[in-house]
Design an enzyme around this catalytic site. Structure first.
Site, short mmCIF file in Angstrom:
data_model
loop_
_atom_site.label_atom_id
_atom_site.label_comp_id
_atom_site.label_asym_id
_atom_site.label_seq_id
_atom_site.Cartn_x
_atom_site.Cartn_y
_atom_site.Cartn_z
CD GLU A 288 -2.82 1.12 0.67
OE1 GLU A 288 -2.71 2.33 -0.67
OE2 GLU A 288 -3.65 0.51 -0.12
CG ASP A 292 -0.65 4.93 -1.24
OD1 ASP A 292 -1.93 4.19 -1.88
OD2 ASP A 292 -1.52 4.45 0.22
CB SER A 506 -6.08 1.29 -2.31
OG SER A 506 -5.65 0.49 -3.25
CB ILE A 549 -18.20 6.71 -14.26
CG1 ILE A 549 -17.11 7.34 -14.50
CG2 ILE A 549 -18.18 5.15 -14.79
CD1 ILE A 549 -16.52 7.50 -15.46
#
EC number: 3.4.14.10
Length: 590
Positions: A288, A292, A506, A549
């Protein structure tokens, strides 16, 4: 504090339950009594009687149509609005003194609204009239020290909002799954493989972006190829890391070599909170944290980046009942950041959990801290989660989606902190043309009422639903999320020295945050204030510069979930960014 010993009539005062839960959430079980010597770091939240004033400031200074737009509060001004009443400080101090705690044993937050004490379990049980146990998680094996109920003397009830860790079982996990990571290294993909598709802005996009997302893909797709950020205007991007997620610098440099060679050799500012570390061994690299920082900092370079590493794991002592994790990471991070004079204008977080695993009082209080950051001009972005309408449960076939309030009824599971009305929640999309990612969490909070800024958009969506759709499964009056979306699949990352692909919201949060940071860069260069809390802008006019969307849904809880549709929807919000359009809008604002 001892001088206060006779000013408040604690003697003979009966304990009354302050907070209780029906039982531990699904997956947790009682393992053993907590050792009396085990040390707990208790955080005591004192009421903020002036919070309604702070909230009113936030609404006004975040509204582009208000005369005060951009007139952000100073650290001192926000602290004055967060401070407890002096009587509350005195009463709580006396209670602590009666249990042998001196002022030297107490840590107070900058606004004095949080009190932190370090006490053994035995003393905590005496103070809170409770019994702590070690609970274990049957899937992960992690263990924590918690209780399902605690009490306080009657007189303390209106002087204390909450005390944790007590009833909180949230894991605040990263919103990505090992199931979403490729098992084998992926080959590097050229940014110009010989094939063109059209992006939503009508501009050409490399066809390779339909199976591998790179920095170049995101700039092409979201119409920011020609924008160059600066490094000298005090604009910054912040990325948060929790629970041992470390950003590996070798991986970052390898990523820069492959995707942004100009950034090679550059670094970020590391901020350690509550003993947070950033172990640089390959074995400690965090999937993660790498994702990021690589995409967040890679997109905005040379804008300076800050990586916050917040600790929450005590020193390990070999013992069958020693817990792995005792602390609540968000309150530590908030307390630190709010105490700083200089805060990044944009901060991205890709962590959270099912809202129902977070005690209501804790969620309300942490969300209030987010409001304080917004009032200081900070844009906070959170990934919406990877479980569709099942919140933090990632595998739809395994989603039981049961309430943990004792009723055990089937219900959609919103995620926190994405459900906080003072943050911008980011859902996920896949493919080009973009469709809603099936794992993109979204829905309606059970804790927070729908804020006025989204009333019209959400009411329009609900009016389109057929009568009785998902009846009883969600709170149609709650704060709706996500607010926006971004690509969330097949992100080309470097992890432990190898090329790999990542999937999850994420991916979406640092991506959208990076484009917000670019917008702040443009505004600061034009001698305007940063955007601050984004949602009033997004729901009033910003949505016009987003790519709507309209296809896809987010299944879960044995349903097909909500549909993406024209306008706002609880899968992708208002959609993905068109940077050039957004830039024109924000530069036209005061």
């Amino acid at each position: 504090m001892a001088t206060l010993a006779s000013t408040v009539p604690f003697k003979g005062c009966h304990h009354k339950v302050k907070e209780s839960i029906h039982g531990p959430p699904s997956g947790w079980y009682k393992h053993a009594p907590a050792p009396k010597y085990h040390m707990l770091e208790l955080k005591i939240a004192l009421p903020q009687p002036r919070f309604p004033e702070l909230e009113q400031h936030l609404w006004e200074i975040s509204d582009p149509n208000h005369a005060r737009y951009g007139a952000y509060l100073s650290k001192q001004e926000t602290e004055a609005l967060m401070a407890p009443h002096p009587e509350t400080v005195d009463v709580v101090s006396e209670w602590l003194a009666l249990h042998g705690l001196t002022e030297e044993d107490v840590i107070r937050s900058s606004a004095h609204d949080w009190v932190t004490i370090r006490v053994p379990v035995g003393l905590a049980e005496e103070m809170l009239d409770t019994t702590y146990y070690v609970y274990k998680h049957d899937e992960t094996g992690e263990s924590i020290v918690r209780t399902t109920s605690y009490s306080l003397p009657d007189i303390l009830h209106h002087h204390v909002d909450l005390i944790q860790p007590t009833t909180m079982f949230a894991r605040f996990k990263a919103f990505k799954s090992t199931l979403h990571w490729a098992n084998q290294p992926q080959p590097a993909v050229s940014s110009t493989p010989g094939g063109i598709i059209m992006g939503p802005a009508g501009n050409p996009v490399d066809a390779s972006c339909n199976h591998t997302i790179t920095l170049s893909c995101l700039r092409q797709l979201y119409n920011a190829e020609d924008y160059t950020t600066t490094a000298t205007n005090c604009n910054k991007l912040g990325i948060t890391g929790y629970l041992g997620e470390y950003a590996n610098n070798k991986d970052l440099q390898q990523f820069y070599q492959a995707q942004n060679s100009s950034a090679y050799g550059s670094n970020y500012t590391l901020v350690s909170i509550n003993g947070g570390k950033n172990n640089q061994s390959y074995e400690a690299a965090g999937q993660e944290a790498n994702l990021d920082t690589q995409f967040g900092f890679g997109l905005v370079w040379p804008t300076p980046g800050t990586f916050y590493t917040t600790g929450g794991e005590p020193i390990y002592i070999p013992d069958l009942v020693t817990p792995n994790n005792t602390n609540e990471p968000y309150s530590y991070w908030l307390e630190h950041v709010l105490s700083q004079d200089d805060i990044p204008q944009t901060i991205s977080t890709s962590y959270g959990d099912d809202e129902q695993t977070v005690p209501y009082t804790y969620a309300i209080r942490v969300c209030a801290g987010m409001a304080a950051l917004g009032a200081r001009g900070v844009s906070l972005l959170f990934s919406s989660g990877d479980g569709g309408v099942g919140g933090g449960v990632k595998n739809p076939p395994e989603q039981l989606c049961k309430s943990n309030d004792g009723r055990n009824v089937t219900t959609f599971l919103p995620t926190f902190p994405a459900s906080c009305p003072y943050v911008t929640a980011v859902g996920g999309t896949v493919n080009i043309p973009e469709t809603a990612a099936p794992f993109s969490s979204g829905g309606f909070s059970n804790y927070f009422a729908r804020p006025a800024y989204q009333e019209a958009a959400v009411s329009a969506y609900l009016a389109m639903l057929a009568p009785g759709t998902f009846e009883g499964l969600y709170n149609c009056t709650g704060r709706a999320f996500p607010d926006v979306a971004a690509q969330s699949a097949a992100f080309y990352t470097i992890y432990r020295g190898r090329e790999d692909l990542a999937v999850g919201t994420s991916c979406a949060a640092p991506t959208f945050a990076a484009f917000v940071s670019m917008l702040n860069d443009a505004r600061i260069n034009a001698r305007k204030t940063p955007l601050g809390f984004l949602n009033p802008f997004l729901y009033s006019t910003g949505y016009k510069a987003l790519n709507d969307i309209t296809d896809g849904n987010n299944p879960g809880c044995e349903t097909l979930g909500f549909n993406a549709t024209v306008g706002w929807d609880p899968v992708t919000g208002y959609g993905t960014p068109n940077f050039e359009k957004l830039k024109d809008l924000v530069l036209a604002m005061p």
